[in-house]
Design a protein around this motif. Structure first.
Motif, PDB file in Angstrom:
ATOM      1  N   LEU A   1       0.918  -1.132   0.238  1.00 12.93           N
ATOM      2  CA  LEU A   1      -0.102   0.191  -0.053  1.00 12.93           C
ATOM      3  C   LEU A   1       1.257   1.122   0.182  1.00 12.93           C
ATOM      4  CD1 LEU A   1      -2.784   1.158   0.189  1.00 12.93           C
ATOM      5  CD2 LEU A   1      -2.154   1.271   2.276  1.00 12.93           C
ATOM      6  N   VAL A   2       1.776   1.017   1.024  1.00 11.30           N
ATOM      7  CA  VAL A   2       3.003   2.836   1.130  1.00 11.30           C
ATOM      8  C   VAL A   2       3.296   2.555  -0.936  1.00 11.30           C
ATOM      9  CG1 VAL A   2       5.313   3.050   1.494  1.00 11.30           C
ATOM     10  CG2 VAL A   2       3.165   1.899   3.268  1.00 11.30           C
ATOM     11  N   GLY A   3       3.722   1.461  -1.217  1.00 14.27           N
ATOM     12  CA  GLY A   3       5.104   1.943  -2.669  1.00 14.27           C
ATOM     13  C   GLY A   3       3.176   2.247  -3.790  1.00 14.27           C
ATOM     14  N   SER A   4       2.520   1.794  -3.654  1.00 14.32           N
ATOM     15  CA  SER A   4       1.695   1.918  -4.479  1.00 14.32           C
ATOM     16  C   SER A   4       0.849   4.019  -4.320  1.00 14.32           C
ATOM     17  CB  SER A   4      -0.053   1.403  -3.779  1.00 14.32           C
ATOM     18  OG  SER A   4       0.215   0.122  -4.223  1.00 14.32           O
ATOM     19  N   LEU A   5       0.929   4.045  -2.979  1.00 16.59           N
ATOM     20  CA  LEU A   5       0.418   5.271  -2.416  1.00 16.59           C
ATOM     21  C   LEU A   5       1.647   6.028  -3.192  1.00 16.59           C
ATOM     22  CD1 LEU A   5      -0.637   5.681   0.620  1.00 16.59           C
ATOM     23  CD2 LEU A   5      -2.387   5.997  -1.707  1.00 16.59           C
ATOM     24  N   ALA A   6       3.110   6.018  -3.280  1.00 18.75           N
ATOM     25  CA  ALA A   6       4.256   6.617  -3.552  1.00 18.75           C
ATOM     26  C   ALA A   6       4.161   6.821  -5.165  1.00 18.75           C
ATOM     27  CB  ALA A   6       5.651   6.190  -3.049  1.00 18.75           C
ATOM     28  N   GLY A   7       3.818   5.779  -5.765  1.00 17.97           N
ATOM     29  CA  GLY A   7       3.813   5.720  -7.034  1.00 17.97           C
ATOM     30  C   GLY A   7       2.747   6.870  -7.614  1.00 17.97           C
ATOM     31  N   LEU A   8       1.267   6.442  -7.177  1.00 18.24           N
ATOM     32  CA  LEU A   8       0.869   7.230  -7.311  1.00 18.24           C
ATOM     33  C   LEU A   8       0.421   8.873  -7.219  1.00 18.24           C
ATOM     34  CD1 LEU A   8      -2.652   7.191  -8.473  1.00 18.24           C
ATOM     35  CD2 LEU A   8      -3.424   7.060  -6.107  1.00 18.24           C
ATOM     36  N   GLY A   9       1.176   9.327  -5.740  1.00 19.41           N
ATOM     37  CA  GLY A   9       1.921   9.822  -5.667  1.00 19.41           C
ATOM     38  C   GLY A   9       3.326  10.854  -6.854  1.00 19.41           C
ATOM     39  N   LEU A  10       3.810  10.418  -7.307  1.00 13.78           N
ATOM     40  CA  LEU A  10       4.759  10.992  -8.271  1.00 13.78           C
ATOM     41  C   LEU A  10       3.465  11.041  -9.729  1.00 13.78           C
ATOM     42  CD1 LEU A  10       7.617  12.068  -8.923  1.00 13.78           C
ATOM     43  CD2 LEU A  10       7.727   8.923  -9.491  1.00 13.78           C
ATOM     44  N   ALA A  11       2.954  10.240 -10.283  1.00  6.35           N
ATOM     45  CA  ALA A  11       2.350  10.118 -11.421  1.00  6.35           C
ATOM     46  C   ALA A  11       1.141  11.507 -11.600  1.00  6.35           C
ATOM     47  CB  ALA A  11       1.469   8.858 -11.320  1.00  6.35           C
ATOM     48  N   THR A  12       1.049  11.759 -10.198  1.00  5.23           N
ATOM     49  CA  THR A  12      -0.057  13.262 -10.334  1.00  5.23           C
ATOM     50  C   THR A  12       0.936  14.552 -10.275  1.00  5.23           C
ATOM     51  OG1 THR A  12       0.364  12.525  -8.029  1.00  5.23           O
ATOM     52  CG2 THR A  12      -1.619  11.584  -8.958  1.00  5.23           C
ATOM     53  N   LYS A  13       2.290  14.614  -9.333  1.00  4.53           N
ATOM     54  CA  LYS A  13       2.998  15.996  -9.454  1.00  4.53           C
ATOM     55  C   LYS A  13       4.360  15.445  -9.043  1.00  4.53           C
ATOM     56  CE  LYS A  13       2.417  19.774  -6.067  1.00  4.53           C
ATOM     57  NZ  LYS A  13       2.263  20.808  -6.848  1.00  4.53           N
ATOM     58  N   VAL A  14       5.247  15.887  -9.737  1.00  3.30           N
ATOM     59  CA  VAL A  14       6.820  15.731 -10.066  1.00  3.30           C
ATOM     60  C   VAL A  14       7.241  15.945  -8.391  1.00  3.30           C
ATOM     61  CG1 VAL A  14       8.817  16.167 -10.873  1.00  3.30           C
ATOM     62  CG2 VAL A  14       6.405  16.069 -12.181  1.00  3.30           C
ATOM     63  N   THR A  15       7.060  17.094  -7.708  1.00  2.00           N
ATOM     64  CA  THR A  15       7.529  17.217  -6.653  1.00  2.00           C
ATOM     65  C   THR A  15       7.122  16.431  -5.589  1.00  2.00           C
ATOM     66  OG1 THR A  15       6.145  18.687  -5.855  1.00  2.00           O
ATOM     67  CG2 THR A  15       7.539  19.784  -7.232  1.00  2.00           C
ATOM     68  N   ALA A  16       5.985  15.167  -6.189  1.00  2.00           N
ATOM     69  CA  ALA A  16       6.486  14.253  -4.968  1.00  2.00           C
ATOM     70  C   ALA A  16       7.347  13.001  -4.660  1.00  2.00           C
ATOM     71  CB  ALA A  16       4.981  13.876  -4.748  1.00  2.00           C
TER      72      ALA A  16
END
Length: 187
Positions: A1-16
């Motif tokens: 879950l932690v990995g999926s949330l990080a991947g989704l965050g990066l997909a939506t905003k580069v500064t993530a």
């Protein structure tokens, strides 16, 4: 879950991008870390699938930002603040965020300094690892801020973690308070 949330965050905003530190620092053991990183990569790939045709333009733009100076890496849009000025402007505007991050960094440093070979409960060890990961993400976000002209929106991924920071700090403080009260009662 932690990995999926990080991947989704990066997909939506580069500064993530610093959110990718959480799957590297938080899970215990290399198998869990690898699983979180794979989940992150797969989620990122699926979330960005519609934009794959523009990947070369996106990467060229990111390269321009990284290599250049000024707003969006363009010399013709100069940055009027020094790195210290950007940090100060951010600290003045987002002072609550800075207080929480500095307090978290201090707690992480004290825990690392005081760590001796002793038994910690799995919950306490998990809290400490998560606080380390979240604080590392926030400090990395601040470092990224120093590259570009300051705008509060660049801190959005890190600002979203402040509630988690505070929760972890309260849990660690409560655990320390119980430990101190047991020592006092035993004395």
């Amino acid at each position: 879950l932690v990995g999926s949330l990080a991947g989704l965050g990066l997909a939506t905003k580069v500064t993530a991008a610093p959110l990718l530190l959480i799957p590297l620092l938080y899970p215990r053991g290399w198998r869990a870390k690898l699983g979180a990183c794979v989940a992150s990569g797969m989620t990122f790939a699926v979330a960005t699938l519609p934009a794959w045709s523009q990947a070369s333009r996106f990467l060229a733009f990111q390269s321009q930002i990284i290599k250049g100076r000024g707003l969006y890496g363009l010399e013709m849009l100069p940055d009027v603040l020094s790195k210290g000025g950007r940090l100060w402007a951010c600290a003045r505007q987002e002072w609550c965020f800075f207080v929480v991050v500095l307090l978290s960094a201090a707690v992480v440093a004290v825990q690392a300094w005081r760590s001796r070979p002793r038994r910690h409960s799995p919950a306490a060890a998990s809290e400490a690892r998560l606080l380390l990961a979240v604080t590392a993400v926030e400090l990395t976000e601040i470092a990224l801020l120093l590259k570009q002209p300051y705008q509060a929106r660049y801190l959005v991924p890190a600002l979203g973690l402040v509630g988690l920071n505070l929760s972890l700090l309260f849990m660690i403080a409560a655990r320390q308070g119980r430990r101190v009260s047991r020592r006092v009662a035993a004395a």
